[in-house]
Design an enzyme around this catalytic site. Structure first.
Site, PDB file in Angstrom:
ATOM      1  CE  LYS A   9     -11.299   1.388   6.030  1.00 50.14           C
ATOM      2  NZ  LYS A   9     -11.232   0.224   7.005  1.00 50.14           N
ATOM      3  CE1 TYR A  49      -6.294  -1.209   5.221  1.00 47.66           C
ATOM      4  CE2 TYR A  49      -7.149  -1.378   3.582  1.00 47.66           C
ATOM      5  CZ  TYR A  49      -7.274  -0.700   4.559  1.00 47.66           C
ATOM      6  OH  TYR A  49      -8.180   0.256   5.151  1.00 47.66           O
ATOM      7  CG  ASN A 112     -13.695   0.166   9.924  1.00 45.35           C
ATOM      8  OD1 ASN A 112     -13.258   0.316   8.634  1.00 45.35           O
ATOM      9  ND2 ASN A 112     -12.739  -0.694  10.627  1.00 45.35           N
ATOM     10  CG  HIS A 115      -6.880   3.834   6.538  1.00 45.94           C
ATOM     11  ND1 HIS A 115      -6.197   2.677   7.131  1.00 45.94           N
ATOM     12  CD2 HIS A 115      -5.690   4.855   6.477  1.00 45.94           C
ATOM     13  CE1 HIS A 115      -4.972   3.100   7.208  1.00 45.94           C
ATOM     14  NE2 HIS A 115      -4.853   4.033   6.780  1.00 45.94           N
ATOM     15  CD  GLU A 126      -1.570   4.195   6.031  1.00 41.89           C
ATOM     16  OE1 GLU A 126      -1.413   2.958   6.607  1.00 41.89           O
ATOM     17  OE2 GLU A 126      -2.210   5.197   6.464  1.00 41.89           O
TER      18      GLU A 126
HETATM   19  N1  UDP Z   1     -10.425  -5.784   9.439  1.00 42.47           N
HETATM   20  C1  UDP Z   1     -11.191  -6.584   9.169  1.00 42.47           C
HETATM   21  N2  UDP Z   1     -11.276  -7.840  10.018  1.00 42.47           N
HETATM   22  C2  UDP Z   1     -10.724  -7.716  11.073  1.00 42.47           C
HETATM   23  C3  UDP Z   1      -9.588  -6.688  11.200  1.00 42.47           C
HETATM   24  C4  UDP Z   1      -9.524  -5.687  10.238  1.00 42.47           C
HETATM   25  O1  UDP Z   1     -12.182  -6.670   8.135  1.00 42.47           O
HETATM   26  O2  UDP Z   1     -10.603  -8.647  11.857  1.00 42.47           O
HETATM   27  C5  UDP Z   1     -10.457  -4.533   8.403  1.00 42.47           C
HETATM   28  C6  UDP Z   1     -10.944  -3.362   9.001  1.00 42.47           C
HETATM   29  O3  UDP Z   1     -11.752  -2.742   7.708  1.00 42.47           O
HETATM   30  C7  UDP Z   1     -10.044  -2.359   9.570  1.00 42.47           C
HETATM   31  C8  UDP Z   1      -8.990  -2.963   8.237  1.00 42.47           C
HETATM   32  O4  UDP Z   1      -9.088  -4.196   7.969  1.00 42.47           O
HETATM   33  O5  UDP Z   1     -10.222  -1.095   9.414  1.00 42.47           O
HETATM   34  C9  UDP Z   1      -7.270  -2.783   8.687  1.00 42.47           C
HETATM   35  O6  UDP Z   1      -7.145  -3.503   9.965  1.00 42.47           O
HETATM   36  P1  UDP Z   1      -6.353  -2.732  11.153  1.00 42.47           P
HETATM   37  O7  UDP Z   1      -6.348  -3.751  12.149  1.00 42.47           O
HETATM   38  O8  UDP Z   1      -5.355  -1.997  10.435  1.00 42.47           O
HETATM   39  O9  UDP Z   1      -7.528  -1.773  11.693  1.00 42.47           O
HETATM   40  P2  UDP Z   1      -7.704   0.060  11.718  1.00 42.47           P
HETATM   41  O10 UDP Z   1      -6.162   0.399  11.816  1.00 42.47           O
HETATM   42  O11 UDP Z   1      -8.160   0.561  10.413  1.00 42.47           O
HETATM   43  O12 UDP Z   1      -8.224   0.432  12.801  1.00 42.47           O
HETATM   44 MG    MG Z   2      -4.330  -0.125  10.554  1.00 41.66          MG
END
Ligand code: UDP
Ligand code: MG
Length: 138
Positions: A9, A49, A112, A115, A126
């Site tokens: 990211k 997303y 974080n 992805h 994706e």
């Molecule tokens: N995210 C966020 N707040 C939250 C949950 C997710 O900002 O409470 C962001 C974070 O960058 C995350 C992305 O949204 O990686 C996608 O969320 P997902 O639940 O799919 O998490 P991932 O699959 O990336 O672990």
């Molecule tokens: Mg996810």
């Protein structure tokens, strides 16, 4: 053999973590079969997303992911979807296991660093969002 999509990211790219992330993939036996630097427009970020549309973090997340260059990769290996998720660590870096990418480098639940696709169907969608089949080697 399975495939998954990995994204470094904008926070990971701007902080100089591309090499660190790729090193972890390669050292763990994952094969990189496609890779490029690119940008997501806000519209493209919203499409990527789409599953999170309506959630409280959607606006901020799509602004963030469109805020700078990203590195996009296709990873290949046995059980690579789960393997990559294990290397990444939990979404919330505070809950991520020590030694995972997010535990070591994330600064925020949103910022974080990486992805990773979460299932075979999302991986296929994706990967196709960024790469044509001709751009994937091996
Ligand atoms: N995210 C966020 N707040 C939250 C949950 C997710 O900002 O409470 C962001 C974070 O960058 C995350 C992305 O949204 O990686 C996608 O969320 P997902 O639940 O799919 O998490 P991932 O699959 O990336 O672990
Ligand atoms: Mg996810």
């Amino acid at each position: 053999m399975e495939r998954t999509l990995s994204i470094i990211k904008p926070d990971g790219v701007s902080r100089g973590l591309i090499g660190e992330v790729i090193k972890r993939f390669e050292e763990s036996g994952i094969k990189i079969t496609a890779m490029k630097m690119t940008y997501l427009s806000k519209k493209k970020a919203e499409g990527f997303y789409a599953v999170h549309r309506g959630k409280p973090f959607f606006e901020s997340l799509t602004d963030f992911i469109a805020s700078g260059p990203i590195t996009v990769m296709v990873l290949e290996g046995e059980d690579v979807i789960q393997h990559n998720r294990d290397l990444m660590g939990a979404t919330n870096y505070k809950e991520a296991k020590p030694g995972t990418i997010r535990a070591d480098f994330a600064t925020d639940i949103e910022k974080n660093v990486v992805h990773g696709s979460d299932a075979p169907e999302t991986a296929a969608t994706e990967i196709a969002y960024f790469f044509s089949s001709l751009e994937i080697v091996g």
